[in-house]
Design a protein around this motif. Structure first.
Motif, PDB file in Angstrom:
ATOM      1  N   GLY A   1     -60.264 -58.935   9.659  1.00 28.73           N
ATOM      2  CA  GLY A   1     -60.358 -60.133  10.500  1.00 28.73           C
ATOM      3  C   GLY A   1     -59.039 -60.548  11.104  1.00 28.73           C
TER       4      GLY A   1
ATOM      5  N   LYS B   1     -63.882 -63.115   7.139  1.00 27.81           N
ATOM      6  CA  LYS B   1     -64.711 -63.549   8.270  1.00 27.81           C
ATOM      7  C   LYS B   1     -66.105 -63.953   7.829  1.00 27.81           C
ATOM      8  CE  LYS B   1     -64.074 -60.010  11.048  1.00 27.81           C
ATOM      9  NZ  LYS B   1     -64.227 -59.118  12.227  1.00 27.81           N
TER      10      LYS B   1
ATOM     11  N   ASP C   1     -69.830 -59.591  11.505  1.00 24.08           N
ATOM     12  CA  ASP C   1     -69.233 -60.620  12.362  1.00 24.08           C
ATOM     13  C   ASP C   1     -70.019 -60.813  13.651  1.00 24.08           C
ATOM     14  OD1 ASP C   1     -68.581 -58.266  13.594  1.00 24.08           O
ATOM     15  OD2 ASP C   1     -66.413 -58.578  13.571  1.00 24.08           O
TER      16      ASP C   1
ATOM     17  N   GLY D   1     -65.493 -62.302  16.374  1.00 24.52           N
ATOM     18  CA  GLY D   1     -64.243 -61.630  16.066  1.00 24.52           C
ATOM     19  C   GLY D   1     -63.010 -62.145  16.773  1.00 24.52           C
TER      20      GLY D   1
ATOM     21  N   TYR E   1     -65.560 -67.298  18.528  1.00 24.72           N
ATOM     22  CA  TYR E   1     -65.772 -68.060  17.299  1.00 24.72           C
ATOM     23  C   TYR E   1     -66.066 -69.527  17.632  1.00 24.72           C
ATOM     24  CZ  TYR E   1     -64.753 -70.283  12.792  1.00 24.72           C
ATOM     25  OH  TYR E   1     -64.824 -71.027  11.646  1.00 24.72           O
TER      26      TYR E   1
END
Length: 242
Positions: free
Chosen positions: A12, A25, A108, A219, A224
């Motif tokens: 991550g 993550k 992810d 990612g 995010y």
């Protein structure tokens, strides 16, 4: 329903500016809950009963979190003592759990893929391996999949291009025939796409299932941030459809 392998052993590094140096993550907070919660809910709502988690970085923290949860599906943890790459992690997990066929997904990402439809496609084509794909308006970050529109057979992985252009990209979800995959002489550590799939396109029957409409990869920091509202909406929609 086939068992599902979640690859969640990565470092991550691109999210460290948001998560810090140590947080995995899989436990990144999405709307107040770990991202892994959302993935497991999504799988459970689609009828998955057996999940295998391939863990490396942050394994202890994730295992501790799992021990405190009441889950509606069975979760088995497989440890990566050192980074194996996506390919090495898949092979290690297949050998460890002994499943004949599995769905593999990245820890992810989350999508609106119908796993039942994906498995039906995998069964109907009798293919060695199926890749779930999504169409994006700008594929320059990913590279694209070139496949026959009728048979859905993969022709080639196209390299990334600097100019913005639409295309179908690999969503990182695979339906795998373990017997076929484990028949190859594979290294301990390798990238599943770059080191195995790309060189074997001509020798393997790989089909593309381009039915994903909503796709999010947490990612990088911008995605995010977007996931904070997109992921709950996706799960709400999937609940309404079941």
């Amino acid at each position: 329903m086939l068992p599902c392998l979640i690859l969640a052993g990565g470092l991550g590094t691109r999210l460290r500016s948001v998560l810090g140096e140590t947080q995995p993550k899989a436990l990144a907070s999405i709307n107040g809950q770990p991202f892994l919660v959302w993935i497991l809910r999504w799988l459970e709502r689609q009828g998955v009963t057996e999940v295998v988690l391939s863990l490396g970085h942050g394994r202890g923290e994730i295992v501790e979190w799992l021990s405190q949860q009441s889950l509606g599906l069975s979760v088995t943890v497989i440890a990566e003592e050192e980074p194996l790459g996506t390919g090495g992690a898949i092979v290690h997990a297949l050998k460890t759990c002994g499943a004949a066929r599995m769905i593999v997904l990245n820890g992810d990402t989350i999508t609106d893929l119908s796993l039942r439809g994906f498995i039906e496609f995998f069964d109907a084509t009798g293919t060695d391996l199926a890749i779930a794909a999504t169409s994006v308006p700008d594929a320059s970050r990913y590279g694209t999949l070139n496949f026959d529109a009728n048979s859905r057979r993969l022709i080639a992985f196209e390299e990334k291009r600097p100019e913005q252009q639409p295309g179908f990209i690999n969503a990182g979800i695979y339906a795998i025939d373990a017997t076929r995959l484990l028949g190859f002489d594979l290294p301990e550590r390798f990238s599943f796409e770059a080191d195995f799939l790309r060189p074997q396109v001509a020798s393997l029957d790989i089909r593309v299932f381009p039915e994903i409409e909503e796709f999010i990869d947490i990612g990088i920091p911008s995605d995010y941030a977007r996931a904070q509202h997109v992921v709950p909406l996706m799960l709400e929609q999937s609940a309404n459809e079941t």
